[in-house]
Write an enzyme that holds these catalytic residues in place. Structure first.
Site, mmCIF file in Angstrom:
data_model
loop_
_atom_site.group_PDB
_atom_site.id
_atom_site.type_symbol
_atom_site.label_atom_id
_atom_site.label_comp_id
_atom_site.label_asym_id
_atom_site.label_seq_id
_atom_site.Cartn_x
_atom_site.Cartn_y
_atom_site.Cartn_z
ATOM 1 N N CYS A 34 34.027 -31.181 5.062
ATOM 2 C CA CYS A 34 34.796 -31.008 6.296
ATOM 3 C C CYS A 34 34.964 -29.527 6.617
ATOM 4 O O CYS A 34 34.768 -28.657 5.773
ATOM 5 C CB CYS A 34 36.197 -31.614 6.156
ATOM 6 S SG CYS A 34 36.252 -33.345 5.676
ATOM 7 N N ASP A 441 31.903 8.277 26.283
ATOM 8 C CA ASP A 441 31.859 7.484 27.513
ATOM 9 C C ASP A 441 33.016 7.871 28.421
ATOM 10 O O ASP A 441 34.167 8.014 27.972
ATOM 11 C CB ASP A 441 31.939 5.998 27.152
ATOM 12 C CG ASP A 441 31.928 5.100 28.375
ATOM 13 O OD1 ASP A 441 30.836 4.817 28.885
ATOM 14 O OD2 ASP A 441 33.019 4.692 28.815
#
Length: 494
Positions: A34, A441
């Site tokens: 599971c 940037d």
């Protein structure tokens, strides 16, 4: 993680979905495996054992739980964070390389022997490359069985099985149901599933939270006309795949991404899903990312305001590298214009009955032969672009899932016209490096100064050391302080 028994038990007992896909719980008494968040009553700890992969569970003789469907868990975030050869091997297997080229092809791409690959993957994942590929084929088969009207024999070969008998045996072994029984148990089609022939509709899972605004906003705002578009609440684009062509539509939902794939060859399904997951960064662990960034008091308000930001990726690293060069020192609109001209002149036409997509993005091999005088770019950028596409075309430069990130950075920086910004944006979005950083940037610097962070690249890089290994996510939070369209989910009119 799977070796930390006490921690795994706590995760299972609390049904913590953050660990779905990170490890799998196998129950000795029922022989079922599971996901940690399985809704059934947790087994006794002494009956549990933990595995690093679904393939490892299957190899040990466990079958998939019919309630929690562990085979549909998000992928482990570990393989995107790590840059070692094992992680690169896992990414290649997810891309379907073993199905197409076998283990020798995987070994050749990594520069290993097949014995080394078997030994390393078995040690870390509890299964070798063939077992990992088999588990993936089983999941692909299940998707096709449950979501398409394709004949089961066609599905067997589309999923990558060598024979119908192997397909039947594998499905029965993994899911404890025959292919016909799986189809009979499948839920009725959901409202967003389409009966259109050749279209596959599926749900792409992710770990919550997921903030879709910058993710889909970025893709829509930078979309290249003809190759990408925003239509009916979904991001759509064309795909150039190993066996054919495709078109994908991706739409955010509260607990999944709705995905509609139109493929000329269904054998491309595994590869297409892998590309889409990488594009949307769906295997990320947002809780781990946000916890690290929230530790910085200046970033904490940004994280708290919109937790779960993802890093937009790419379905084609070579395409993104070309677009990164076209976008050097120009606006988003100008970069789209330059890319659209290349698409119109050199892209492969494609039919799109459901929208306005017209072309595949041109390959490096095609672009390598273009006439530089036809490019409306400064001469220096023409040189940069042509050098890049020729290096990609002849194999001197590779931007694939198997490539070492630091070596690739060095090769990019050696190309004319490549500086830190271009190299890092490619590392972030094409190579999927979660620690790529853009201190120079303009948007990052503006945001940093507005928050009181250092404004110079060197000082900001030093401050950002505490954000590792998630600096690419910090960039998303910094960018989001601006009102640029990339930070907003597109409206229906977009």
């Amino acid at each position: 993680m799977h070796t930390e028994t006490e921690r795994c038990v706590r995760a299972v007992q609390s049904k913590d979905a953050r660990f779905d896909g990170v490890f799998f719980t196998a129950v000795r008494t029922t022989r079922i495996y599971c996901r940690p968040s399985c809704p059934v009553v947790p087994p006794k700890p002494e009956n549990m054992e933990f595995h690093p992969s679904a393939a490892s569970c299957q190899r040990a003789g466990f079958r998939a739980c019919k309630r929690c469907r562990p085979d549909t868990s998000p992928g482990s975030p570990e393989w995107n964070v790590r840059a070692d050869a094992v992680a690169r091997a896992v990414r290649l297997i997810q891309d379907g390389v073993v199905d197409r080229e076998g283990v020798p092809g995987l070994a050749q791409r990594l520069g290993w022997s097949t014995r080394q690959i078997e030994r390393q993957l078995l040690a870390e994942l509890g299964a070798g490359p063939l077992a990992l590929a088999r588990a993936q084929r089983a999941q692909t088969a299940r998707v096709l069985i449950e979501t398409t009207p394709m004949a089961l024999g066609e599905i067997a070969f589309a999923a990558g099985f060598s024979s119908i008998r192997t397909f039947n045996d594998t499905v029965r072994e993994v899911f404890a149901l025959t292919p016909g029984e799986l189809r009979a148990r499948a839920a009725r089609p959901a409202p967003d599933r389409s009966p259109t022939p050749g279209v596959i509709s599926l749900r792409l899972p992710f770990r919550t939270p997921l903030e879709p605004s910058n993710l889909f906003g970025h893709l829509a705002a930078t979309a290249v006309p003809g190759v990408e578009e925003w239509r009916d609440g979904a991001y759509r684009r064309t795909l150039d795949l190993p066996y054919g062509r495709g078109i994908v539509a991706l739409a955010p939902r509260p607990d999944h991404i709705a995905c509609r794939l139109s493929l000329t060859d269904p054998r491309d399904l595994t590869h297409a899903i892998s590309r889409c997951r990488r594009l949307l960064d769906l295997d990320a662990d947002p809780v781990a990312v946000d916890e690290r960034l929230r530790a910085d008091p200046l970033l904490a308000p940004l994280v708290d305001a919109a937790p779960g930001r993802r890093v937009p990726g790419s379905v084609d690293p070579a395409e993104f590298a070309v677009r990164a060069v076209l976008g050097q020192q120009v606006s988003t609109a100008a970069a789209r214009t330059h890319a659209a001209r290349l698409v119109t002149a050199y892209g492969t036409p494609i039919d799109d009955p459901e929208g306005g997509l017209t072309h595949l993005f041109p390959t490096p091999e095609v672009l390598a032969g273009l006439d530089p005088e036809r490019l409306a770019l400064p001469r220096s950028r023409r040189t940069t672009l042509l050098t890049l596409v020729r290096a990609l075309a002849d194999g001197t430069l590779s931007l694939g899932a198997a490539d070492d990130r630091e070596e690739t950075r060095a090769r990019l920086l050696a190309l004319p016209g490549f500086g830190p910004w271009t190299t890092e944006i490619i590392a972030m979005r094409a190579l999927g490096d979660p620690d790529a950083f853009l201190p120079g940037d303009l948007g990052v610097r503006r945001a940093a100064e507005g928050l009181g962070l250092p404004g110079t690249p060197a000082a900001l890089t030093a401050r950002a050391a505490d954000w590792s290994p998630w600096r690419a996510y910090a960039v998303q939070y910094l960018w989001a302080t601006d009102e640029h369209p990339i930070n907003h989910l597109p409206s229906e009119e977009s």
